[in-house]
Each structure stands twice: as structure tokens, then as C-alpha cells.
Design an enzyme around this catalytic site. Structure first.
Site, PDB file in Angstrom:
ATOM      1  N   GLU A 252      38.807 -52.192-112.381  1.00  0.00           N
ATOM      2  CA  GLU A 252      39.291 -50.780-112.054  1.00  0.00           C
ATOM      3  C   GLU A 252      37.855 -50.248-112.286  1.00  0.00           C
ATOM      4  OE1 GLU A 252      41.822 -49.480-111.156  1.00  0.00           O
ATOM      5  OE2 GLU A 252      43.639 -50.800-112.503  1.00  0.00           O
ATOM      6  N   CYS A 253      37.364 -49.421-111.223  1.00  0.00           N
ATOM      7  CA  CYS A 253      36.128 -48.541-110.187  1.00  0.00           C
ATOM      8  C   CYS A 253      35.776 -47.450-111.396  1.00  0.00           C
ATOM      9  CB  CYS A 253      36.005 -48.672-109.608  1.00  0.00           C
ATOM     10  SG  CYS A 253      37.252 -47.262-109.019  1.00  0.00           S
TER      11      CYS A 253
END
Length: 253
Positions: free
Chosen positions: A241-242
């Protein structure tokens, strides 16, 4: 939905995450029985505040863009532009914006990509901590600003459970960072995505044909190789995930 109203954001924000999940259980059970198209209509009719769709204009982005704009043509589409997207991504953005007549809203970090490199170096080469700082500056903060400036109450996104372990148990409706988070295609498979694109004459991202399963920034995206899963093609396999789709209690650089 039989005699049940959606809890207000104000009510939900007085609860902790576990309590929020329990409070939304019956709503989510109902939503699981609907098609993605029915969920979109339900969300637009029942969830409070202004609505917006976030898009990275990735491999399968055309699905959600078409799904939402078919029902609400002027819904704001929020893109967080890091300045490091692939040239093909910028071309894809232009193509879909023109074709679907998107109400595109582009948000970026206050400091340019070149200035960030001068100030911090190449954060994406500085391990997990550097990647997280980079994402906070270039994705999380701009998205937060977009939600605030556009006064968004409901945030639509195209996350799918099949994409990664971190998304495998996500509900259709939740609360994230003070707004409703709504995921109409969360339970779709790659096959369903493919047929939706085909049936509606919609394109994959141009890099799909070159072997990319997921596309983000040029420096943290890898082409798929035999033995790799989708998660390993991003952020050197260090994280999936960013940060955009995670709850954050505070924002700092």
C-alpha cells in the site's frame, strides 16, 4: 434495505474502528447482495456529503471511471500526481478524460518532485521508511487536501480483495480519515474486470500489453516476472500500500 438507515458520519466518528465495523455490519451484508452497478446507485443515493472517486489511472482504472460516470457524469475524479508517473499513464489520463468527459481534479505535493529530490534525496531508495515518507508527501497529504477542499463526505475507490492480502478482508463500506469509504467492485475477480472492459469497449492501461500487472511511479513499479505476484511488482516488494487507503490519525512530513 428493510427499515434500516445508514448511520451518519457524525455518529460513526464518535466510535472506535471496531464499533464502526459492527455498526455498519448490516449495511455491508445488504451491499454484498447487490451488483456493483446497484451498489454505485445505492451509495450515491444513501451516503451523505459530496461524492468523489479517486483514481491512479492504473491497469484497470477504466472500470470504476466508467461505472461511476455512467450514473453521475460530473463526479469529481481525484488524481494525486507525484510527477513520476509513466509517460503512458499521463497519456492514458488524457485519453480517458476526453473519452469519458471526466471532471478531473489533480492534486500534487506543495513541493515539486525535483525540489524534493534536492531536499531529501531519492526517498524511494531509502528503505521502507523513505518510501513511507515519500508516499506521505506525494499521495496521502494531497489526497487529504482534496477531500477537505472538495468537502467530500463519501470517497469511492476501485480497490479489490483479489489484489493483495492487505485488501482481502476489506468491507464495501467503512469510514476512513473522517469520510465514508465505498468500494463497489471490492469482490470482483480479474475475469469480471476483463469482461466489463471488453463489454464496454474500454481499454486497459497501455503498459498492460508490456507485462505490467500494477502501475504506479516509474521508480517503484516493476514489470511482472515469472514467480512474482502482483504485490511484488510494487515498492520493491517491501510493501503493497502507498498509504492512500489506510487510516491516518495525523499528517506529517
Amino acid at each position: 434495505m428493510p427499515n434500516r438507515t445508514v448511520p451518519t458520519l457524525e455518529e460513526l466518528l464518535t466510535l472506535n474502528k471496531v464499533q464502526q465495523t459492527l455498526r455498519l455490519t448490516e449495511v455491508n451484508q445488504h451491499l454484498e447482495s447487490l451488483t456493483a452497478q446497484e451498489r454505485v446507485v445505492w451509495g450515491l443515493e444513501n451516503l451523505q456529503g459530496n461524492h468523489a472517486l479517486s483514481s491512479s489511472f492504473g491497469i484497470q482504472a477504466a472500470v470504476m471511471l466508467h461505472l461511476l460516470t455512467s450514473v453521475k457524469s460530473d463526479i469529481p475524479v481525484v488524481l494525486t500526481d507525484t510527477g513520476y508517473l509513466f509517460p503512458e499513464t499521463y497519456q492514458f489520463i488524457d485519453e480517458l478524460t476526453e473519452r469519458l468527459n471526466l471532471n478531473l481534479k489533480v492534486y500534487s505535493a506543495p513541493v515539486s518532485a525535483a525540489w524534493q529530490e534536492a531536499r531529501y534525496g531519492k526517498l524511494w531508495e531509502q528503505g521502507v521508511e523513505g518510501i513511507e515518507r515519500y508516499n506521505q508527501i506525494n499521495k496521502v497529504e494531497p489526497m487529504r487536501r482534496a477531500l477537505d477542499e472538495l468537502n467530500i463526505g463519501t470517497w469511492f475507490s476501485g480497490l479489490r480483495r483479489e489484489q493483495s492480502q492487505s485488501r482481502a478482508s476489506l468491507p464495501i463500506l467503512s469510514v476512513q480519515n473522517g469520510v465514508f469509504k465505498f468500494l463497489p467492485v471490492i469482490d470482483w475477480t480479474n475475469k469480471e474486470v476483463h469482461y466489463y472492459l471488453k463489454d464496454n469497449d474500454l481499454p486497459y492501461h497501455p503498459l498492460w500489453e508490456q507485462g505490467y500487472l500494477s502501475v504506479g511511479d516509474t521508480h517503484t513499479t516493476q514489470k511482472w516476472q515469472p514467480g512474482m505476484n502482483e504485490e511484488q511488482t510494487r515498492f520493491f516488494g517491501l510493501k503493497r500500500e502507498c498509504g492512500l487507503h489506510e487510516d491516518h490519525n495525523d499528517t506529517h512530513q
